[in-house]
Structures are given as structure tokens and as C-alpha cells.
Motif scaffolding. Sequence first.
Motif, PDB file in Angstrom:
ATOM      1  N   ARG A   5      32.272  40.465  34.384  1.00  0.00           N
ATOM      2  CA  ARG A   5      31.088  41.330  34.401  1.00  0.00           C
ATOM      3  C   ARG A   5      31.227  42.523  33.469  1.00  0.00           C
ATOM      4  O   ARG A   5      30.247  43.187  33.136  1.00  0.00           O
TER       5      ARG A   5
ATOM      6  N   ASP B 104      29.697  40.891  41.752  1.00  0.00           N
ATOM      7  CA  ASP B 104      30.913  40.091  41.655  1.00  0.00           C
ATOM      8  C   ASP B 104      30.612  38.602  41.760  1.00  0.00           C
ATOM      9  O   ASP B 104      31.178  37.790  41.028  1.00  0.00           O
TER      10      ASP B 104
ATOM     11  N   ASP C 243      37.414  49.216  48.090  1.00  0.00           N
ATOM     12  CA  ASP C 243      37.520  48.143  47.101  1.00  0.00           C
ATOM     13  C   ASP C 243      38.221  48.738  45.890  1.00  0.00           C
ATOM     14  O   ASP C 243      37.599  49.071  44.888  1.00  0.00           O
TER      15      ASP C 243
ATOM     16  N   ARG D   5      31.779  50.254  53.658  1.00  0.00           N
ATOM     17  CA  ARG D   5      32.627  49.182  53.139  1.00  0.00           C
ATOM     18  C   ARG D   5      34.034  49.740  52.990  1.00  0.00           C
ATOM     19  O   ARG D   5      34.208  50.803  52.387  1.00  0.00           O
TER      20      ARG D   5
ATOM     21  N   GLU E 103      31.139  37.709  48.056  1.00  0.00           N
ATOM     22  CA  GLU E 103      31.234  37.897  46.612  1.00  0.00           C
ATOM     23  C   GLU E 103      32.079  36.794  46.001  1.00  0.00           C
ATOM     24  O   GLU E 103      32.044  36.564  44.810  1.00  0.00           O
TER      25      GLU E 103
ATOM     26  N   ARG F 252      43.100  43.123  44.587  1.00  0.00           N
ATOM     27  CA  ARG F 252      42.133  44.205  44.783  1.00  0.00           C
ATOM     28  C   ARG F 252      41.509  44.101  46.184  1.00  0.00           C
ATOM     29  O   ARG F 252      41.738  43.134  46.912  1.00  0.00           O
TER      30      ARG F 252
END
Length: 756
Positions: A645, A635, A512, A509, A611, A538
Motif C-alpha cells: 500500500r 491492509d 498496531d 484498537r 485485514e 507487527r
Amino acid sequence: MSAAAAARSILTQLHEVMASRLHPQGKLNQVVDIIGEALDSEVCSIYLLREGVLELFATRGLNQSAVHVTRMAVGEGLTGTIAANVETLNLAQATAHPEFQYRPETGEEKFHSFAGVPIVRRERAVGVLTVQHGEPRRYEEVEIEALQTVAMVLAEMIDNAGLVDAEDAAGSGAAFSEPDTLEGLTLVKGLGAGVAVFHQPRINIEHIVAEDTEAERQRVYLAFDKMREQIDQMANQAEFGVGGEHEAVLETYKMFAYDEGWSRRINEAIDSGLTAEAAIERVQQRTRMRMREIDDALLADRMHDLEDLANRLLRIVSGQIGTAASMGLREDAILIARNLGPAELLEYDKRRLKGVILEEGSLTAHVVIVARAMGVPVLGRVRNARTLIREGNQLLLDADRGIVTVRPSPSLIEAFEMRSAKNRERQAAYAKLREVEPFSRCGTRITVMMNAGLRDDMPNLNLTGADGIGLFRTEFQFLVSAAMPQRERQTRLYRDVLEAAGDRPVVFRTVDIGGDKSLPYLRSENSENDENPAMGWRALRLALEREGLLKSQARALLEASAGHTLNVMFPMVSEPWEFEEARAVFEGQLAFLKKQKRKLPNEIRYGVMLEVPALAEQLDILMPHISFLSIGTNDLTQFLFAADRANPKLAERYDWVSPAILRFIRRVVVATAGHPVDVTVCGEMGGRRLEALALLGVGIRRLSITPAGVGPIKELVRKVDLEEIGEAMNGWLTSPPPSLRKALEDWAGERGIELD
Ligand code: PEP
Ligand code: MG
């Protein structure tokens, strides 16, 4: 007179008092006079802890009849607050402070301004030194620093004179024989039992006031040299591995070890008349105080690296015993520390280290990342752990439940051992499942992959027998680095990961970062001012704007995947065009490498994380362009419920196992059916048995989960008939029962499937 000269003059006078033959009370009386005079304050008072209560021991300026009469509890009034929080107060108007309490017997109503510093022994307050004067003005920084230095001298004097009992230190008044349960925050799950070992056996600073300032300066100079040598050596040690995450950590250490500002501040403290040890401790105290004021988790983590080094320096200069690691663990131990540096943790014997308890700590701290890789449970944010736990206490650490039991009774030990044995049995059973493929009872092969983020996570692939890495969080390398990781370092990591995975797939990925995962080296343009960082600048939003960052990551991934399949996934995609732009960056780099006639990946598979709920509305547009979709339920849940969260108040409010979430996921499964697109769930949810059962029920056939969950989930899969749970789930989602969780529990219970 300069600040250093003023401090030196106070210290010289204090030194004379301490060396005198006066009895302790006489010495205290002189001390308050010296300080009051030097700081031009009508009042100077010393409160010491006696029988758990702060008692006025000496004063200049308050009524003498109040001495040994005025007493206050820790936490009561301004003085009590200073002791309770072990922190300095500096107020222009004392009465304006909410904790102010008026004591008529002292006659203090005439005085407006107030400053007080704790007298600290073993990091606990054993007393408080205060000054007051009539004029309403705050004390100057240099005056406060002088007070803090004096408090250090007083601490030594009080200890030598036996004026307070060590047992009396603030906050330690509890009965010590009863079992006690302390709560904390689970940083790394697991169970461990052992005796309490303090990471930092206390270094006794025997002399505070220097006899020969030049000699002290020389001692610090040599100690710095030695410490730098040690750090350089550590960096070269094979055990850290070239290109490892530890390398990045050590780079941070190096940066601090060679920091001129730090050595200058220590030298200034020596100028004011302190010994080398006292000067280092003095600067460290100041750093700690600053750290408390900075409410920034990531920066605080880096400050802990600095503390780690300061402790090392102190040990070198004093020639006193090292950390508990250097003495070796003689039995099973639970390590106690305010905080730990990652390199410090690595010095411990893994076989005897059964757990770690920190007073601080956070999920993104270096040390936690390393502990997770070492398989050592960690409980963080245990308030006053070092006060409430004594060296040698028997401890039962249950990081699964977020508690530690101190001095457990035999029955508690027995119960704990039973749980540990059961855990071990389960682990052994799961380990046996390593080779077993997760076919459901009805014969469908479920894909169970694991999540990773560091090189150290890779051995788990073979240990668990996971089908691959379904989520490699590349930002971890960025988080443990002091500076932006160079492209070559990224390439090396990705190449090593692919090599370790062999023919099993790895889904990388792209970073992030941003939001709560902010990086100090991206700080100036970071989203720290976002009111809602999780929904802020982000992940891909940041990466697309910082194109250099994404480009260099794309190059690193493409180069590392030469001769392999590259699976690359983009986080937080909200609109299809974001995916298109990100893919274009990769394609651009690919074209460049082609032109250079460089070896290329055999295949590139692009995927996105689902997400952001909005993306679900445009899946049909996206689907033809992607090879896989990964549902990030961590998310996704917070966005679906509009519930942060990270907010503990909301942690229990909405259940992952809710009709809303499950209907949503079912809709995605239906929308993607018939397309050659793999759909995986890679959030924490998939690693828990009850939740995983629910996901199977809505048609999810691929999971990527925490390594510890792989065995338990494989075992679950083998007991489930997918058609049966699918039907049951359809029924529940059509007319939801009062508790879906309960319905799943009952369903599993009837079939003898354990969900715990
Ligand atoms: C998620 O959001 O579910 C996810 C897997 O990503 P992260 O936890 O890294 O945000
Ligand atoms: Mg996420």
C-alpha cells in the motif's frame, strides 16, 4: 596538533585575510593557499556561482589559466553535483565517481583523491570548495570538518564582498514572474490561500571567527540555560494540557535540551575558533548531513525535533528576531519550512495560518498529526520549496490535489476561489447534517462513525455528529512519545476519550505497531530488518509476544472503562487462536481487577479487524466468540492484491472498486448474516463517496471513516435506495462491466447523486 587546534589555526589565518585590505580576488587567492597548505593538498579550488553557472574563481595547483575559464552547470561533474545536492563528497578516486568529468584546461589528471564541500548561503549552494591530491586516499573526517568550517567563513566573505548575487544561488535561476506549480505529497487535505511566510526568517550570522573563545563559551552556556527554561515553561503551559500528546513531544524536546553530547559538540566547535552562532550552525549542518544519510523516516522525525531546538538556541544566542510566529502573522499566510516542530506550529495564530508547505515531512511526523488536529492543510515533500518560493509570494495551496501554485494569474485565483467557496458551502451544508441521522432513502439507518487516534481528534465527534469512534488507533500515542507511554498515561488518554464521547461508543484498537510504524524505543527487536514489514512482525503478532505491552494496555483500557462499555478490537488477526490469546490477556487483567474489588467495565465487547484474507476462511469458527468485526480495507486490499500500500508505483494499479474486493466483502457480509456481530468497514475506502456507495451495494451498513468524510457520506446515504444499489451491484459482480467505477458513476449520475 589536535583537530580543534588545526581548525583554529586555519581560522586565525583566514581571519587575517578577511580583515586585510586585499580586494576579493586577492583574498580568495590567499584562502586557497592557506587551505591547501593546512590540508596538505596539492590542489585547493574555489568555484562560485555566476549567472547560474559554477565558475572557477581561485585555485592552487590547477592551471591558473583555467581561472574564470572553467565553468560548469549546477549538477554537472563532481563540483556541480556538490552544489546541486548541497552535500559533501569525499572520494579516494575521483574518476571512479559516475559524475566525474574531465576538464583538460585544468590539468587535474594528476590528482586522484577529491573532496568538496558546498559553500552555503540561506541553505543554498553559492559555490564549492574543493581539495585534491595525488595520493589515492580519502580525506579524514577532521579534514572534512575543517573544510566545512572554512566554507562557512567563505560564505560570509563572499556575501560581504558581493561576489555572488543572492539570486544566483543554485537552483533559483527560474524566471520569477511566471506562475509556477509545485507538486508535493498530501499530508493533510484542504485548500488554503495566502502569502508565503518563511517559518525561519533568516538569522544573519554576522561573525564566524571568534575574538574571545571564552566569551563565546559563556554565551552558549547562558543560551542553553534560557532554552531549557523555555522548554520547561512550555511543558507547564496550560494550553498543552496535562497528559496531551504534546506532553510526549515536549518530553522528546527536554531529552534533547539536556543532552550533554549536543552541548559538548557545540563547545568543541567553539574550541576550533568559531563564534557561538557559527558553532551552533556548524553542528546543525553536520546533523542535517547525517540526517540525510539516515534513511529512516521515524528517526528523521525525531531529528527534526532536535533541529527545532537548535534554531531556538540560535535565536536566543544571537538575540535576533524569532520565528515568523513570534512576529505574528499580519495577513492570511501559508507557512514555508524545511520542516517544523509540532510545538513550533502551535505557536501560530490559527485564524491566519491557511496552510503549511514542507520540503520534508511524512505522514507519521508529529507536526502532521498536530496540523490535522488543527485543521490546517499540509503539503509535504515539496522539493526546493524554499528556493522556488519567495517570501511574500502569493500562493494557492491545494493539498487535496497535492499541488501549490506560486504567483498565480488572476484567472487561476478566480478558479481557486470558486473551488474554495464551493468547499465552504459544502462544509456548511455538512455541518447542518450534524443533527441529521443517516437514514437511506428506503429508511434503513446506516451507522457512520469516525476514526481517531489522538485526544485532539475528539472535538470532531460533536462537530460531525458521527455515531461514535469506530476505530481509535491507540498506537498514535506511542508514535508521538519519546518513550513507551506509561500505563497511567494510557489510562488517562482512554478515560478522556470515553468522557468526550459520552454515550456514543468508542472502539479501541490495541496497538498496531511494528512494520512501517516502528518505534525508536522498540528498535532493537523491531521488524526493521523484515524484508516486507507490512507482512512482518507487527500489530497483534508483536503484542502477543511482548506480553507486558499488551497486559499494560489491557489494564489501562479496563481501568479507564470502569462504569462504561469497553469495545476492544485486535488488529491483524490471522488465525482464531490469536484472538483467543489476546482475549485471555484481557480476561486475566479483568480477574485481577475483580480480586482487587476495583470498579469494572459494565460490559466488555471483543472484536477483531479483518485485514488478513486468511481469517475470512475461518469466520464461522470465530463468529460465536466476537461481538464485532471491522474490515480494514487499507491492509486487506494490499494483501488481496499482493500490492504494497505504500508503493507509489502500485498506487494506481489496482482499484479499491474492483470486483475482487467487493466480492470478498460481500462474502464476509453473507457469512456474518444471522450472527449478532456488527460488521463495519473502517479503512479509508469508506470515507469516499463512490467507494462508500459500492460498499452499501454489497451490504455494508456500518462505516468508520475520517472525520472530514462524515458529512459527505451522511448526505450520500440519504440519497441512496439500498435495495436498488444492491441489485445493481449484484448484476455488476456477476458479470463485471469494463469499469465498475464508471458503472457506479453512471448509476449515481442518472439519479442525481453527486459522487465527487
Ligand atoms: C486498515 O488497515 O484498513 C485500517 C483501518 O488500519 P490501519 O490503516 O491503521 O492499518
Ligand atoms: Mg490496518
